[in-house]
Design a protein around this motif. Sequence first.
Motif, PDB file in Angstrom:
ATOM      1  N   LEU A  85      -9.656  -6.595   1.895  1.00 25.88           N
ATOM      2  CA  LEU A  85      -9.093  -5.249   1.971  1.00 25.88           C
ATOM      3  C   LEU A  85      -9.992  -4.351   2.814  1.00 25.88           C
ATOM      4  O   LEU A  85     -11.129  -4.691   3.112  1.00 25.88           O
ATOM      5  CB  LEU A  85      -8.937  -4.658   0.557  1.00 25.88           C
ATOM      6  N   LYS A 123      -9.889   2.514   2.888  1.00 29.81           N
ATOM      7  CA  LYS A 123      -8.696   2.943   2.128  1.00 29.81           C
ATOM      8  C   LYS A 123      -8.975   3.056   0.630  1.00 29.81           C
ATOM      9  O   LYS A 123      -8.083   3.326  -0.158  1.00 29.81           O
ATOM     10  CB  LYS A 123      -7.547   1.946   2.351  1.00 29.81           C
ATOM     11  N   LEU A 124     -10.243   2.803   0.256  1.00 27.75           N
ATOM     12  CA  LEU A 124     -10.579   2.805  -1.177  1.00 27.75           C
ATOM     13  C   LEU A 124     -11.300   4.085  -1.576  1.00 27.75           C
ATOM     14  O   LEU A 124     -12.235   4.511  -0.913  1.00 27.75           O
ATOM     15  CB  LEU A 124     -11.487   1.605  -1.491  1.00 27.75           C
ATOM     16  N   VAL A 126     -11.645  -1.557  -9.977  1.00 23.57           N
ATOM     17  CA  VAL A 126     -12.551  -2.224  -9.043  1.00 23.57           C
ATOM     18  C   VAL A 126     -13.781  -2.716  -9.787  1.00 23.57           C
ATOM     19  O   VAL A 126     -14.521  -1.932 -10.376  1.00 23.57           O
ATOM     20  CB  VAL A 126     -13.004  -1.253  -7.921  1.00 23.57           C
ATOM     21  N   THR A 146       0.804  -1.223   0.000  1.00 28.37           N
ATOM     22  CA  THR A 146       0.000   0.000   0.000  1.00 28.37           C
ATOM     23  C   THR A 146       0.839   1.276   0.000  1.00 28.37           C
ATOM     24  O   THR A 146       0.484   2.226  -0.666  1.00 28.37           O
ATOM     25  CB  THR A 146      -1.002   0.004   1.174  1.00 28.37           C
ATOM     26  N   GLU A 151      -8.417   4.353  -6.303  1.00 31.73           N
ATOM     27  CA  GLU A 151      -7.140   4.335  -5.606  1.00 31.73           C
ATOM     28  C   GLU A 151      -7.328   3.553  -4.331  1.00 31.73           C
ATOM     29  O   GLU A 151      -8.317   3.731  -3.622  1.00 31.73           O
ATOM     30  CB  GLU A 151      -6.739   5.778  -5.294  1.00 31.73           C
ATOM     31  N   TYR A 152      -6.391   2.636  -4.047  1.00 32.00           N
ATOM     32  CA  TYR A 152      -6.443   1.919  -2.783  1.00 32.00           C
ATOM     33  C   TYR A 152      -5.144   2.206  -2.047  1.00 32.00           C
ATOM     34  O   TYR A 152      -4.077   1.829  -2.509  1.00 32.00           O
ATOM     35  CB  TYR A 152      -6.617   0.411  -2.990  1.00 32.00           C
ATOM     36  N   ILE A 166     -13.240  -6.621  -1.325  1.00 35.49           N
ATOM     37  CA  ILE A 166     -13.929  -5.888  -0.262  1.00 35.49           C
ATOM     38  C   ILE A 166     -15.371  -6.360  -0.291  1.00 35.49           C
ATOM     39  O   ILE A 166     -15.963  -6.471  -1.362  1.00 35.49           O
ATOM     40  CB  ILE A 166     -13.854  -4.370  -0.531  1.00 35.49           C
ATOM     41  N   VAL A 222     -10.720  -6.118  -6.455  1.00 34.86           N
ATOM     42  CA  VAL A 222      -9.757  -5.032  -6.674  1.00 34.86           C
ATOM     43  C   VAL A 222      -8.502  -5.569  -7.348  1.00 34.86           C
ATOM     44  O   VAL A 222      -7.843  -6.476  -6.825  1.00 34.86           O
ATOM     45  CB  VAL A 222      -9.375  -4.361  -5.330  1.00 34.86           C
TER      46      VAL A 222
END
Length: 445
Positions: A189, A193-194, A220, A52, A212-213, A254, A262
């Motif tokens: 995940l 954070k996504l 996604v 990450t 963005e992760y 997720i 993802v």
Amino acid sequence: MAMKNWTAGTQCVAKKDHCKPKDGEISYHKGDILTLVGPGMRKGEYTARHNTTGEEGQVSGSNLREREALRIDPKLSLMPWFHGKIAGQQAVDKLKPTEDGLFLVRESVRHPGDFVLCVCFSQKVFHYRVIYQDNKLTIDNMQFFDNLIDMIEFYSRNRGAIATLLLKPKKKEGLKSAETKLLKSGWLLDLSKLTLGEIIGEGEFGAVFAGEYAGQRVAVKIIKCDVTAQAFLEETSVMTNLHHKNLVPLLGVILHNGLHIVTELMTKGNLVNFLRSRGRFAVSVIQLLRFALDVCEGMEHLESKKLLHRDLAGRNILVSEDGVAKISDFGLARVGSMAVDNSKLPVKWTAPEALKNKKFSTQSDVWSYGVLLWEIFSYGRQPYPKMTVNEVKECVEKGYRMDPPDECPADVYSIMTSCWQTEPKKRPSFHKLRERLEKELKLHT
């Protein structure tokens, strides 16, 4: 303790926090995913990249465990609390001994097609009818959900119109929670954070978004229908087993609004559009051969794992920022040959024996690869130009094969036609195809 012998590319999960790194080390938290880049400076250490933060540095092997691949397990369920069609009294019996927040969902016997959420509170079982209207589910006409997964997620966090928060799923006998398994193996995940960006594709199963992760650019795929999401759990299991430079890598999943898959973002889009928009003046024959070889190496890897793709076509090949072609959409990838719904088969890419008797094999993937080669060397034209799907079916069966695209090297055309042998056994393996393409590339460089 025996030395772990992991190779570069292995994904690992941190077993504990490491927040005060010494010089040259990287910091990470328990549960973070790190990819090993190579051996470390000292014994028992590795050089790793944080998935990450992107930071690279030294990590002690004893702080890591390998991220497990998921086995395809039919008992793994995204909805282990769903018990199918059972009567109210059966549900009450299953929710014994009662404890606050213990719950299950069943299909209504009295109102087929509707669901019932059954939840325990102060020694009683409450039954909430879930009404299906305008493609949405609702209990109180205030909160609406796309699917049951979503609804359960909401009422686990908000009491809303029900007696108590949903605290403990009553699992159907024999089912295992996919969520628990994904969490344990390091593939789940963190939603917070996504960030989702614009839609970059629409499949029949749902939309694909750029996003963005944790600072990394990702794609996604969001699958809202819970039945389809359950089927895609298999695709995800297949992807956790595959690591190869020419396969689009899975970063994780997720569980929210169904299932989010993802993957790494392939910024240059699919191969067909890439070639069409640039054309022969911008893309050299050498570059076309490199794309052909990229796909071939990815398929050779699938072949070595005894996996079939079944939908190999230019639209399912994506191009990365640095111009590498990678195979995506293992949506139909399965071990061995299972029956598939014929109406969904991409006729122009499918081998005759697969269309006729549903005989899928590595050899039928090789046939599709021949059509893909034709797409590459025609700079993204639609195969069998000006022919209808039915005409293609008929003519190919009678032995018709496409002519070479304009200015296609003779050797490349002969590779295509070798993939289109009527007799599956006579077609080359991906291993053989790779050798031929490597030779061809040497001639042109």
